[in-house]
Enzyme design. Structure first.
Site, PDB file in Angstrom:
ATOM      1  N   HIS A   1       0.854  -1.197   0.000  1.00  0.00           N
ATOM      2  CA  HIS A   1       0.000   0.000   0.000  1.00  0.00           C
ATOM      3  C   HIS A   1       0.885   1.241   0.000  1.00  0.00           C
ATOM      4  CE1 HIS A   1       1.146  -0.484   4.232  1.00  0.00           C
ATOM      5  NE2 HIS A   1       0.896   0.805   4.389  1.00  0.00           N
TER       6      HIS A   1
ATOM      7  N   HIS B   1       4.796   0.077   0.036  1.00  0.00           N
ATOM      8  CA  HIS B   1       5.531  -0.701   1.036  1.00  0.00           C
ATOM      9  C   HIS B   1       4.620  -1.780   1.617  1.00  0.00           C
ATOM     10  CE1 HIS B   1       3.660   2.772   3.016  1.00  0.00           C
ATOM     11  NE2 HIS B   1       3.599   2.057   4.129  1.00  0.00           N
TER      12      HIS B   1
ATOM     13  N   ARG C   1       6.633  -8.983  16.228  1.00  0.00           N
ATOM     14  CA  ARG C   1       7.203  -7.682  15.866  1.00  0.00           C
ATOM     15  C   ARG C   1       6.170  -6.604  16.130  1.00  0.00           C
ATOM     16  NH1 ARG C   1       6.956  -4.833  10.851  1.00  0.00           N
ATOM     17  NH2 ARG C   1       8.536  -3.179  10.798  1.00  0.00           N
TER      18      ARG C   1
HETATM   19  O1  AKG Z   1       4.924  -2.308  10.279  1.00  0.00           O
HETATM   20  C1  AKG Z   1       5.490  -1.809   9.319  1.00  0.00           C
HETATM   21  O2  AKG Z   1       6.691  -1.948   9.105  1.00  0.00           O
HETATM   22  C2  AKG Z   1       4.708  -0.994   8.308  1.00  0.00           C
HETATM   23  C3  AKG Z   1       3.537  -0.248   8.893  1.00  0.00           C
HETATM   24  C4  AKG Z   1       2.782   0.521   7.864  1.00  0.00           C
HETATM   25  O3  AKG Z   1       3.097   0.533   6.706  1.00  0.00           O
HETATM   26  C5  AKG Z   1       1.590   1.299   8.254  1.00  0.00           C
HETATM   27  O4  AKG Z   1       1.194   1.247   9.446  1.00  0.00           O
HETATM   28  O5  AKG Z   1       1.023   1.985   7.363  1.00  0.00           O
HETATM   29 FE   FE2 Z   2       2.088   2.161   5.618  1.00  0.00          FE
END
Ligand code: AKG
Ligand code: FE2
Length: 347
Positions: free
Chosen positions: A225, A284, A294
């Site tokens: 996204h 990403h 995590r």
């Molecule tokens: O947890 C992550 O590394 C990405 C989080 C993310 O992209 C978001 O919260 O929009």
């Molecule tokens: Fe994000």
């Protein structure tokens, strides 16, 4: 009377069914269910250069930032004033939250048309498969107090205090980052006031949890996204198996923190529109770690929902996007998700 729309109000028009809000009880699962098994997601490319590092206050900062925004749409940030202690505290409180039994967490479940509280990623409705993820979203202190009290009726204050402290620090840091980005685009101090007024800024804090997974290679933490607002400041609690960004011409590149306390700044759609497409709004995703769990803490930052964004004019270049208010863009994103930007293309 104040007619200003907040980020929270902008979700009210699109109620979600309960099965798209309540996460699985991950702790009770021994094998990856078909509902959460993704068709072989491509792995990351380890050979690419690491994500550029901007150290605030360094003489090179502006130059590296400019390069990073154009070529990557993401950079790591050091030299900020968010202490390691605060970064660790916020992760500790997030872990305390996600370790609660599901029946307790659902006391703070996001409502069908709400933006705050516990639940799945809002974007889940755009995918056939579910993500290996639980989230908790905070937008203002009113909902924070209410949700925290539902989770820990006797002991909610330490959570609220830490979150508020983190939000205050993040807001100041984001004003600074906004200034650096606008400066690098040649915008004026008047634009800066509009883009970073702390009284009207659109902000949200998202705690992300990726529980231990029986088959991480076939699970997806957060699906690909782009982030909607100006940019996101992301704190990751560990360096393994997490954020990956899609770099044009290369593929997926891991973006684990390069140094202790390094934050990752991910450019969002609004800066992409403002820069007339010159600054990447980077796609990403989050993978699930091979072992253990995590946590990541994402702070989303943007201007007032009423601000109208017009791409900067560059001589000899056509305007790629129509002007749009932040609130109308958020609505487009809610409807079209990863195709929202193409809806704005100037014809
Ligand atoms: O947890 C992550 O590394 C990405 C989080 C993310 O992209 C978001 O919260 O929009
Ligand atoms: Fe994000």
């Amino acid at each position: 009377m104040n007619f200003t729309t907040s980020l929270r109000d902008s979700y009210a028009g699109a109620p979600l069914p309960l099965h798209l809000i309540t996460p699985l009880d991950f702790r009770s699962i021994e094998a990856l269910p078909a509902s959460h098994r993704w068709p072989d997601p491509p792995g990351p490319d380890q050979s690419e250069q690491p994500v550029p590092l901007v150290s605030l206050g360094s003489p090179q900062a502006a130059k590296i930032l400019n390069h990073a925004c154009r070529e990557w749409g993401v950079f790591q940030l050091t030299g900020h004033d968010i202490s390691l202690g605060l970064l660790e505290d916020v992760v500790c409180h997030a872990r305390r939250l996600f370790e609660l039994p599901l029946a307790v967490k659902t006391r703070a479940l996001r409502s069908a048309s709400g933006g705050t509280g516990y639940g799945m990623a809002r974007m889940s409705r755009f995918f056939d498969k579910f993500m290996w993820h639980e989230g908790f979203t905070i937008m203002d202190c009113c909902s924070l107090g209410q949700d925290a009290r539902a989770l820990w009726p006797q002991d909610y204050i330490p959570f609220c205090d830490t979150i508020q402290k983190y939000q205050n620090k993040m807001k100041k840091l984001c004003q600074l980052i906004t200034q650096l980005i606008l400066d690098s685009l040649g915008l004026s101090p008047t634009d800066f006031v509009e883009w970073s007024n702390p009284g009207t800024a659109s902000t949200a804090l998202q705690l992300n949890y990726y529980p231990p997974c029986p088959d991480p290679a076939h699970a997806m933490g957060l699906a690909p996204h782009t982030d909607t607002l100006s940019f996101t400041v992301l704190h990751q609690d560990r360096c393994a198996g997490g954020l990956e960004i899609l770099k044009g011409g290369t593929g997926w590149v891991p973006a684990a923190p390069l140094a202790r306390g390094a934050l990752v700044v991910i450019l969002g759609d609004l800066v992409h529109i403002l820069s007339n497409g010159a600054y990447a709004s980077v796609v990403h995703r989050a993978r699930v770690p091979e072992t253990g769990d995590r946590i990541s803490v994402a702070y989303f930052y943007g201007p007032s929902m009423d601000l109208e964004i017009t791409p900067v004019a560059v001589e000899g270049e056509e305007q790629r996007f129509r002007s749009v208010t932040v609130k109308d863009y958020v609505k487009l994103k809610e409807k079209y998700f990863n195709d929202a930007l193409s809806q704005l293309a100037a014809s």
